[in-house]
Every structure is written in structure tokens, then in C-alpha cells.
Design a protein around this motif. Sequence first.
Motif, short mmCIF file in Angstrom:
data_model
loop_
_atom_site.label_atom_id
_atom_site.label_comp_id
_atom_site.label_asym_id
_atom_site.label_seq_id
_atom_site.Cartn_x
_atom_site.Cartn_y
_atom_site.Cartn_z
N GLU A 144 0.67 -1.13 -0.48
CA GLU A 144 -0.45 -0.01 -0.27
C GLU A 144 0.70 1.09 -0.22
O GLU A 144 0.53 2.43 -0.51
CB GLU A 144 -1.29 0.33 0.67
N ASP A 187 -3.55 4.56 -2.51
CA ASP A 187 -5.11 4.34 -2.14
C ASP A 187 -6.22 3.95 -1.83
O ASP A 187 -7.15 3.64 -1.80
CB ASP A 187 -5.39 5.00 -4.34
N PHE A 188 -5.05 3.14 -0.22
CA PHE A 188 -5.55 2.40 0.25
C PHE A 188 -6.36 0.94 -0.39
O PHE A 188 -7.22 0.52 0.17
CB PHE A 188 -6.77 2.97 1.45
N THR A 189 -6.42 1.08 -1.22
CA THR A 189 -7.06 -0.58 -1.81
C THR A 189 -6.47 -1.70 -0.67
O THR A 189 -7.09 -2.76 -0.69
CB THR A 189 -7.11 -0.26 -3.45
N ARG A 193 -12.95 2.42 3.24
CA ARG A 193 -12.29 3.34 2.59
C ARG A 193 -12.50 4.21 1.73
O ARG A 193 -12.10 4.96 2.13
CB ARG A 193 -12.11 2.03 1.26
N PRO A 194 -14.10 4.39 1.54
CA PRO A 194 -14.54 5.91 1.32
C PRO A 194 -14.18 6.63 2.55
O PRO A 194 -13.50 8.42 2.86
CB PRO A 194 -15.87 5.27 0.96
N LEU A 199 -11.67 6.58 4.95
CA LEU A 199 -10.08 6.98 4.81
C LEU A 199 -10.16 8.29 3.98
O LEU A 199 -9.47 9.04 4.35
CB LEU A 199 -9.75 5.53 4.66
N LEU A 200 -10.29 7.63 2.87
CA LEU A 200 -9.99 8.89 1.85
C LEU A 200 -10.90 9.79 1.63
O LEU A 200 -10.42 11.08 2.14
CB LEU A 200 -10.69 8.39 0.33
N ARG A 201 -12.40 10.58 2.71
CA ARG A 201 -12.65 11.37 2.67
C ARG A 201 -11.89 11.95 4.03
O ARG A 201 -11.53 13.18 3.55
CB ARG A 201 -14.17 11.53 3.14
N ARG A 202 -11.02 11.39 4.68
CA ARG A 202 -10.65 12.00 5.71
C ARG A 202 -8.78 12.12 5.35
O ARG A 202 -8.64 13.45 5.95
CB ARG A 202 -10.05 11.12 6.87
N ALA A 236 -7.62 11.92 2.06
CA ALA A 236 -7.58 12.96 1.26
C ALA A 236 -7.04 14.33 0.89
O ALA A 236 -7.45 15.28 1.60
CB ALA A 236 -8.30 13.02 -0.02
#
Length: 143
Positions: free
Chosen positions: A17, A22-24, A65-66, A68-71, A73
Amino acid sequence: MAAILWLVAGVLLAAAEMLTGDFTLLMLGGAALVTAGVAGVAHTSLVVDAIVFGISALALLFLIRPMLLRRFAVPPPTATNVHALPGKTAKVLETVNEDTGRVKIDGEVWSARSFDPSEEYAEGETVYVMKIDGAHAVVWKGP
């Protein structure tokens, strides 16, 4: 033995990662670690391990994941100061030609010169800021 393989896969995916960000792969690594825990405690078969991995991977990918992306990004950089001026409109205060002139951009008065040296803009015209060159706004009427 299967639990150790899932554990190694989870650690490798989490480490990979760092290359993507991108947390995938982190979510897949987390799913592998959950599967390693279930396989280690319950001694499940490969089919059950695959089901546990699939469910936990989907849950992590679509629920965690969404968030984490909001937090984490990074927002796109916002242009400020003189970098925000190109593209804005300006009102000509004093005739602008290739050497002199004054314009008002967002309430501020700027020295200006024309982008095209052969053009001249009369007082009251609206022009566009093409760039900032030192203390001068380089303006253009447009096509």
C-alpha cells in the motif's frame, strides 16, 4: 498453515500500500488479516477462508475505504495571491497599451500592459488577465 499464508499475504498487501496510497491494497491486506484470524482460531477450510476474505474485503472496500479517503485525501491546491489572478476579468481604468495602463482586478488597481503589443484598450473596457509579470498585469481583450 493456511492462517500463516493469510497472515503473510495481509502483511505483504499492507506493505505494498505504501507504493499506491489509495487504500485499496490496505483494505485487501486487512481482509487477509481477518481471514488469518478466523483460520487460526476456527481451523476452517479453504472455501470458508475464501468466503471470509471476500466478505471482509467487500466490507472494508465499500465501508471503511470511503471514510479513509474523505479523511486523508489531499484537496487540490487553491491558487492564491497573484497565482489566482490569471483568467479573471479586469476593468480598464486608464488606456492600456504595450507600455502603460491601469486596470482594476477584484477591487485592486494594477499597472497593466497589453498581451498583444499591437492592441490598445480604452478606458471602461473589460479585459482578461493573461498573466502577472512582476508588478504588471498582462491583459487581453480576447478573440
